[in-house]
Design an enzyme around this catalytic site. Structure first.
Site, PDB file in Angstrom:
ATOM      1  CE  LYS A  17       0.619   1.686   4.323  1.00 17.72           C
ATOM      2  NZ  LYS A  17       1.494   2.788   4.532  1.00 17.72           N
ATOM      3  N   PRO A 105       9.117  -4.221  -0.559  1.00 19.04           N
ATOM      4  CG  PRO A 105      10.011  -2.377  -1.699  1.00 19.04           C
ATOM      5  CD  PRO A 105       8.804  -3.287  -1.662  1.00 19.04           C
ATOM      6  CB  ALA A 107      11.493  -1.611   7.469  1.00 22.27           C
ATOM      7  N   GLY A 108       9.585  -0.083   4.677  1.00 23.89           N
ATOM      8  CA  GLY A 108       9.646   1.097   3.830  1.00 23.89           C
ATOM      9  C   GLY A 108       8.362   1.883   3.817  1.00 23.89           C
ATOM     10  CB  ALA A 111       1.438  -1.861   4.661  1.00 23.75           C
ATOM     11  N   GLY A 112       4.297  -4.158   4.016  1.00 22.90           N
ATOM     12  CA  GLY A 112       4.518  -5.547   3.609  1.00 22.90           C
ATOM     13  C   GLY A 112       4.130  -6.537   4.693  1.00 22.90           C
ATOM     14  N   GLY A 113       4.460  -6.216   5.928  1.00 21.27           N
ATOM     15  CA  GLY A 113       4.079  -7.105   7.026  1.00 21.27           C
ATOM     16  C   GLY A 113       2.564  -7.207   7.145  1.00 21.27           C
ATOM     17  CB  SER A 114      -0.114  -4.650   6.975  1.00 23.69           C
ATOM     18  OG  SER A 114       0.395  -3.872   8.032  1.00 23.69           O
ATOM     19  CG  ASP A 147      -0.962   0.328   7.671  1.00 25.81           C
ATOM     20  OD1 ASP A 147      -1.751   1.251   7.944  1.00 25.81           O
ATOM     21  OD2 ASP A 147       0.262   0.478   7.552  1.00 25.81           O
TER      22      ASP A 147
HETATM   23  P1  ATP Z   1       5.184  -0.053   9.584  1.00 28.52           P
HETATM   24  O1  ATP Z   1       4.870   1.217   8.830  1.00 28.52           O
HETATM   25  O2  ATP Z   1       3.965  -0.780  10.058  1.00 28.52           O
HETATM   26  O3  ATP Z   1       6.270   0.084  10.610  1.00 28.52           O
HETATM   27  P2  ATP Z   1       6.349  -0.869   7.116  1.00 28.52           P
HETATM   28  O4  ATP Z   1       5.229  -0.859   6.165  1.00 28.52           O
HETATM   29  O5  ATP Z   1       7.279   0.277   7.090  1.00 28.52           O
HETATM   30  O6  ATP Z   1       5.784  -1.077   8.546  1.00 28.52           O
HETATM   31  P3  ATP Z   1       7.069  -3.680   7.006  1.00 28.52           P
HETATM   32  O7  ATP Z   1       7.696  -4.227   5.782  1.00 28.52           O
HETATM   33  O8  ATP Z   1       5.690  -4.114   7.333  1.00 28.52           O
HETATM   34  O9  ATP Z   1       7.241  -2.124   6.930  1.00 28.52           O
HETATM   35  O10 ATP Z   1       8.051  -4.045   8.212  1.00 28.52           O
HETATM   36  C1  ATP Z   1       8.145  -3.363   9.447  1.00 28.52           C
HETATM   37  C2  ATP Z   1       8.961  -4.244  10.432  1.00 28.52           C
HETATM   38  O11 ATP Z   1       8.143  -5.338  10.811  1.00 28.52           O
HETATM   39  C3  ATP Z   1      10.215  -4.853   9.822  1.00 28.52           C
HETATM   40  O12 ATP Z   1      11.324  -4.102  10.143  1.00 28.52           O
HETATM   41  C4  ATP Z   1      10.283  -6.249  10.402  1.00 28.52           C
HETATM   42  O13 ATP Z   1      11.225  -6.325  11.443  1.00 28.52           O
HETATM   43  C5  ATP Z   1       8.916  -6.517  11.012  1.00 28.52           C
HETATM   44  N1  ATP Z   1       8.151  -7.634  10.404  1.00 28.52           N
HETATM   45  C6  ATP Z   1       7.411  -8.542  11.073  1.00 28.52           C
HETATM   46  N2  ATP Z   1       6.795  -9.382  10.229  1.00 28.52           N
HETATM   47  C7  ATP Z   1       7.148  -9.024   8.994  1.00 28.52           C
HETATM   48  C8  ATP Z   1       6.798  -9.512   7.696  1.00 28.52           C
HETATM   49  N3  ATP Z   1       5.990 -10.569   7.529  1.00 28.52           N
HETATM   50  N4  ATP Z   1       7.303  -8.872   6.641  1.00 28.52           N
HETATM   51  C9  ATP Z   1       8.106  -7.789   6.799  1.00 28.52           C
HETATM   52  N5  ATP Z   1       8.490  -7.315   7.987  1.00 28.52           N
HETATM   53  C10 ATP Z   1       8.005  -7.901   9.088  1.00 28.52           C
END
Ligand code: ATP
Length: 308
Positions: A17, A105, A107-108, A111-114, A147
């Site tokens: 997203k 990517p 932690a960018g 919302a890859g984790g979401s 998210d």
């Molecule tokens: P947010 O804005 O919610 O902090 P993001 O969108 O910037 O997150 P994500 O790729 O979701 O970034 O990763 C945030 C952190 O969540 C990562 O640094 C990682 O340590 C942790 N994490 C836990 N599960 C996952 C996953 N399935 N994929 C990616 N990162 C994950």
């Protein structure tokens, strides 16, 4: 459906997203910031495969531009937390193996984790033919993170509350984006803390992005470009001035507008067309940026890839 008919494995695809608008209000007593945001799902995807298994097994494969070491493989992985949560609520016996194929990517602010959490909820539902109502899946998603509900819904949507109250929006466009990931992460809580320092008088309720909603309904890239807005951009750029340089550079290469994604450090650039996006990619790669990706939006929320 009998046990013999149940699929042995299910794969679900969920999109990255971006936030086209992110209005941040004053921090609440519970520590959360009230948000007024507009999400868009774009065509960078993670796939989660769940299979019935005699043991709990976990796997991860990453695109070549992602460092697998950045993704936790223990219980702090939000996909595995999603599995534990839906399993606890539905009380199914047995185990599942989980495999994550990651192209979003890390932690960018994309919302890859979401996305992985949303994909896991849906995969679990389909693997066991539970047919949980959408409202239940959305509730579980909101418990996992702000998210995650949007990752289920996809498309273009307004997010309120902490971002977890999602309402689909009228979006007539096919928008072309260039996303530039950064080697060095930027902590989301740190960006919010810096926001609170920079804007001590933030309103308790951020305003509705009326101009942006109108621009989406026209499908006109130039009009949308003018209305993109992030309250977290100033603190992110203040903490990492090179993000401001990158945004200027992308706009110099022909992007209609560059903004940070979420709280950064990924920056996204709206382009007038696919050809325009290719030109921006070439320019930014020439300037030494390694991870420069093209995506279009809006795309669907979490959805089944195969159901053998
Ligand atoms: P947010 O804005 O919610 O902090 P993001 O969108 O910037 O997150 P994500 O790729 O979701 O970034 O990763 C945030 C952190 O969540 C990562 O640094 C990682 O340590 C942790 N994490 C836990 N599960 C996952 C996953 N399935 N994929 C990616 N990162 C994950």
């Amino acid at each position: 459906m009998t046990a013999l008919d149940l699929p042995r494995s299910v794969s679900v695809r969920a999109a990255a997203k971006i936030n086209l608008h992110l209005g941040v209000g004053a921090v609440r007593d519970d520590g959360f910031h009230p948000l007024e945001t507009v999400y868009q799902a774009i065509s960078l995807y993670d796939d989660v495969t769940l299979a019935s298994s005699v043991v709990r097994a976990r796997g991860l494969e990453c695109a070549d531009y992602i460092d697998a070491g950045d993704v936790p493989l223990g219980d702090d992985n939000i996909a595995f937390r999603a599995l534990d949560l839906v399993r606890a609520r539905t009380g199914r016996p047995g185990h599942e193996s989980v495999n994550i194929l990651k192209s979003i990517p890390v932690a960018g602010g994309m919302a890859g984790g979401s996305a992985d959490a949303a994909a896991t909820l849906l995969a679990y539902d389909r693997l066991h033919a539970l047919d949980l109502p959408d409202a239940v899946l959305l509730q579980l998603a909101a418990e996992l993170g702000s998210d995650v509900p949007f990752s289920l819904v996809g498309g273009t949507a307004r997010g309120r509350g902490r971002g977890e109250v999602v309402q689909p929006l009228d979006d007539r466009g096919t928008w072309w984006w260039v996303a530039v990931a950064s080697d060095v992460g930027l902590s989301t809580p740190e960006v919010y803390r810096h926001h609170d320092r920079l804007f001590p008088d933030a309103p308790t309720e951020p305003a509705e992005p009326a101009d942006l909603l109108a621009a989406l309904a026209t499908g006109e890239p130039l009009r949308l470009a003018r209305t993109l807005h992030k309250d977290l951009q100033a603190p992110a750029v203040d903490l990492r001035p090179e993000l401001g340089t990158l945004i200027d550079r992308g706009e110099g290469e022909g992007a209609l507008r560059g903004i940070v994604s979420g709280s950064g450090p990924t920056c996204i650039f709206l382009c007038d067309s696919l050809d325009g996006a290719h030109a921006v990619v070439a320019g930014l790669q020439g300037a030494g940026h390694d991870v420069v990706l093209i995506a279009n939006g809006p795309v669907a929320g979490a959805h089944l890839l195969e159901h053998p």
